[in-house]
Design a protein around this motif. Sequence first.
Motif, PDB file in Angstrom:
ATOM      1  N   ARG A 131       0.849  -1.167   0.000  1.00  0.00           N
ATOM      2  CA  ARG A 131       0.000   0.000   0.000  1.00  0.00           C
ATOM      3  C   ARG A 131       0.895   1.231   0.000  1.00  0.00           C
ATOM      4  NH1 ARG A 131      -5.179   1.281   3.801  1.00  0.00           N
ATOM      5  NH2 ARG A 131      -6.043   2.741   2.331  1.00  0.00           N
ATOM      6  N   VAL A 191      -2.060  11.183  -7.684  1.00  0.00           N
ATOM      7  CA  VAL A 191      -2.849  10.105  -7.083  1.00  0.00           C
ATOM      8  C   VAL A 191      -2.157   8.742  -7.022  1.00  0.00           C
ATOM      9  CG1 VAL A 191      -5.087  11.104  -7.714  1.00  0.00           C
ATOM     10  CG2 VAL A 191      -3.908   9.610  -9.338  1.00  0.00           C
ATOM     11  N   ARG A 243      -2.319   5.998  -4.370  1.00  0.00           N
ATOM     12  CA  ARG A 243      -3.585   5.302  -4.116  1.00  0.00           C
ATOM     13  C   ARG A 243      -3.820   4.143  -5.093  1.00  0.00           C
ATOM     14  NH1 ARG A 243      -6.998  10.785  -4.465  1.00  0.00           N
ATOM     15  NH2 ARG A 243      -5.295  12.135  -3.790  1.00  0.00           N
ATOM     16  N   GLY A 244      -2.794   3.777  -5.863  1.00  0.00           N
ATOM     17  CA  GLY A 244      -2.938   2.685  -6.828  1.00  0.00           C
ATOM     18  C   GLY A 244      -2.798   1.323  -6.170  1.00  0.00           C
ATOM     19  N   ILE A 245      -3.133   0.277  -6.930  1.00  0.00           N
ATOM     20  CA  ILE A 245      -3.032  -1.088  -6.426  1.00  0.00           C
ATOM     21  C   ILE A 245      -1.632  -1.632  -6.703  1.00  0.00           C
ATOM     22  CG2 ILE A 245      -3.784  -3.462  -6.875  1.00  0.00           C
ATOM     23  CD1 ILE A 245      -6.606  -2.509  -6.954  1.00  0.00           C
ATOM     24  N   VAL A 246      -1.004  -2.196  -5.668  1.00  0.00           N
ATOM     25  CA  VAL A 246       0.319  -2.797  -5.797  1.00  0.00           C
ATOM     26  C   VAL A 246       0.159  -4.298  -5.988  1.00  0.00           C
ATOM     27  CG1 VAL A 246       2.542  -3.174  -4.661  1.00  0.00           C
ATOM     28  CG2 VAL A 246       1.306  -1.025  -4.325  1.00  0.00           C
ATOM     29  N   ALA A 301      -0.541  -0.251 -10.370  1.00  0.00           N
ATOM     30  CA  ALA A 301      -1.582   0.122 -11.347  1.00  0.00           C
ATOM     31  C   ALA A 301      -2.135   1.482 -10.971  1.00  0.00           C
ATOM     32  CB  ALA A 301      -2.700  -0.909 -11.359  1.00  0.00           C
ATOM     33  N   PRO A 314      -4.602   4.355 -10.201  1.00  0.00           N
ATOM     34  CA  PRO A 314      -6.004   4.334  -9.769  1.00  0.00           C
ATOM     35  C   PRO A 314      -6.912   5.060 -10.757  1.00  0.00           C
ATOM     36  CG  PRO A 314      -4.795   5.975  -8.517  1.00  0.00           C
ATOM     37  CD  PRO A 314      -3.780   5.258  -9.379  1.00  0.00           C
ATOM     38  N   THR A 364      -9.621   1.703  -6.491  1.00  0.00           N
ATOM     39  CA  THR A 364      -9.564   3.140  -6.261  1.00  0.00           C
ATOM     40  C   THR A 364     -10.645   3.705  -5.338  1.00  0.00           C
ATOM     41  OG1 THR A 364      -8.752   3.269  -8.491  1.00  0.00           O
ATOM     42  CG2 THR A 364      -9.486   5.317  -7.495  1.00  0.00           C
ATOM     43  N   ARG A 386     -11.223   2.170  -1.736  1.00  0.00           N
ATOM     44  CA  ARG A 386     -10.210   2.387  -0.711  1.00  0.00           C
ATOM     45  C   ARG A 386     -10.353   3.744  -0.066  1.00  0.00           C
ATOM     46  NH1 ARG A 386      -4.120   1.420  -2.445  1.00  0.00           N
ATOM     47  NH2 ARG A 386      -5.051  -0.523  -3.072  1.00  0.00           N
TER      48      ARG A 386
END
Lengths: 111, 849
Positions: free
Chosen positions: A17, A52, A55-58, A68, A70, B547, B550
């Motif tokens: 995260r 931003v 706040r992406g997905i790891v 990736a 967000p 996105t 969360r």
Amino acid sequence: MSPRTYVCRLADLDPERGVPALVGGEQVAVFRLADDRVVAVQQRDPYSGANVLSRGIVGSVGETPALASPMYKQVWDLTTGECLDPAGKEPIALTVYPVERDGDDVWVLTP
Amino acid sequence: MVVVGAGMVAHRFAEGMCRRSQHESWSMTVIGDEPDEPYDRVHLSEFFAGRRIDQLALQGGPWRDPRVRLVTGDAAETIDRSARTVTTRSGLVAEYDTLVLATGSWAWTPRTEGTGLRGVFSYRTAADVVGLRDWVAERTEVLGRPLRGAVVGGGVLGLEAAAALQTLGVAPAVVEFADRLMSVQLDDGGGEALRVLITGMGIDVRTSTAATRLGAAPDGAVGTLELSDDTAMPADVVIFSTGIRPRDRLARESGLAIGERGGVVVGPTCRTSDRAVWAIGECASVNGECSGLVAPGNAMADVVVDQLLGGTETYTAAPEGTKLKGVGVDAASFGDVFGLSPGALEVTFADPVARTYRKLVVSDDASTLLGGVFVGDISLYSSLRPLLGRPLGADPSAFLVPEGGGAAPSADLPDDVVVCSCANVSAGTVRAAVTEHGCTSVGDVKACTKAGTVCGSCVPLLTKIVNTTLERTGVTVSTAMCEHFAMPRAELYALVRAQGLRTFTEIVTEHGRGRGCAICKPVVAGILSQLGVGHVLAGDQASLQDTNDRALANLQKDGTYSVIPRIPGGEITPEKLVVLGEVARDFGLYTRITGAQRIAMFGARIDQLPLIWQRLVDAGFESGQAYGKSLRAVKSCVGQAWCRFGVQDSVGMAVRLEMRYRGLRSPHKFKVGVSGCARECAEARGKDVGVIATERGWNVYVGGNGGFTPRHAELLAEDLDDDALVQVIDRFLAYYIRSADRLQRTAPWVAEYTGGMAELRRVLLEDSLGLAAELDAEIARHVDSYADEWRTTLEDPQKLRRFVSFVNAPGEHDPDLAYTAERGQARPARPGEPSHPNPVFARTLDVRS
């Protein structure tokens, strides 16, 4: 020697995260990987211009830790900044920031 | 070429010419007297399920070919065979070298007194169904009560018409001259079984009865139907469905040979007595018989295309099968229904408890299949019908007894067996589509061969053949979600559920590889939430969320969020409205009413979200989950409480449903609508679940969608009381959640459900899979464990620490944000526009300067 900026303690980071940080006036996204490595890339998503990326997905692409966006779901190699999936656009790489660990403290270096 | 008639068979002919002769030069004029483009008459009854006539239009391929001219709303009046011209009512004169008659049939009505009264209809054309709907609406208004209707004729179409009347809120009766329903297709036992089922739907059935006279109401419209047993029934609308006759007037008047029982006489090439004239479809008489189904017409169209292009194909009448559709009751038959073949044996299995009747007719040595009758359960129909005239391969009773009922034949049908009789596609053609034309899915094969695109009854068999062929050619159709999980969502759901896995690491270690991605992580997050594994931001779940989930808010283009609290049923007190106004004003949020009867506030920074939500939660608001793959809102009309027309409390039901399913995570978002009467002001049938009030309770429709692929929801169950309605929706949602694919809305899920709505009804209403208790329990667990996501987030410092501008500079915030004013509110500024970093001040910018 590059100037370095204190971000937080390792315990303040959740695995896979990101957190946003301000490093010498620049916005940086700092991530703790599943193996507790800490990496940092630019916070600005080059495709949308919004700040931003923390706040992406790891996750992973093959063996490579990947992020990736967000916003529009482009994917980058978190260790090199290389764009692995431009989601139909021209690939744009991310700036990678060196990270230093000093005991439990996490520092990001400005190049 | 001139084609007279613009129905399904004419379309098939034009489509075949265009496809098989792509580069040759020719021209074709197609003349139809109906005003609409050729439409799918087979599915005309779907008009009453909400499909518009233009949505029933057949795919326009041939009409876009520059060689084809389609003339609609103009009838061919005369044919001059010596001059080779066709003249229409409007005076158009079309010259031909080749004339194709595809004039079809007309609905025959007995010469009963009173058939000219207003309110008496046939059931054949688009004009018929539109007229019927309008009449029912008008008459209901005039009489101020629900209508009673009668259908004369208890055949397939008559039963469809009766079901249509029910859909329109009319209480129907069916009057049939023969001693049973579907007397042409069903034997005595089948007819009796069907009577039980149809009566069970609330349709009054009178067999061995004739309609003798129609009586008028005081205002001159139809009011009663008098019967041969000297009784009369009240009837505010009457439909005659008493058979069809070939439309052969043009041919007759132009001197072509006409069959004894009507129809244009054609030989095996479909040529008439004039070498320049061909006849196809229901107007053509082959060996003295005219068919009334689309499949033979399509076969004839194909023959004429082939002949015109120099081929040698000929038409042979094939045994036909018939399936009742769109009625909510299943009945089908094929072949020698009555066992009339010499030495034929009948094997029958009737189950009065399950209300099913199944019969196979076989040759005297019990080896060759000659026919079949199925009522109540027609699962054998599509798999056995292709075997007609072929070895059955097993003892007939093995197919009929309940345990053997599923043991349909394998997909190893001989290549020449016709799988789809509507489009005349053989098993060999289906296999070739896979092995030679590179089709890799049922959808591909449908598009390539047209199999399964007309009545759809062969799709289960088609699917089986396609999948078997794919397996044999070594093509594995990937159902993998992504590089990390090799299975589709529903399979992963079942595994996680069965093994009680609770974290992503457990799941990916057990069933996948790597560390996941933006595809599989949100899917796993959804599954964990669906299985009741805690708060969406708890533990390792937070890092899986997409996105929006969360931040428990919707990300906007500049990196800020929109805030949408729940407003159940669109109902909000003045006090709460004031709070929303104050919050929006204080944070400079752009405010807008959403399409889901809620209020959205845009432009909240991530660090402002907890401050905003604290005020909202304190005022009694909760999360609206506008960010989740979950229930959005339940839209409703104002209903009985205020509306002059409402028949149920639609807002009350909308609130009850919204409070029940709030926060329920699903494969994709889903929406619900509740309308308080048939006027449908809530547009409920455009929702995943649509509820429409009736005088007797609620009708529930499922699988609707707006957006990119609009689709009306289909009727699942009728006239339910409040609790029964809730239970049906519980089961539908729980079943969808466990079995749909990732990001699959209910519309495609329902459309692709094997066995269609009839099967879905059995699973959800009759519990045919024995799942109901589990499904009920899953929703009950959700309801019991619901907690507002924002309230619980605000109570937990661990979750709150992620709502920060900069982890090392929490007082600063994103300096790149910039807002300008538009219509008195803030919006993100474009480069060069006057702007202010704080939307509170940006609102007042004078942007004209």
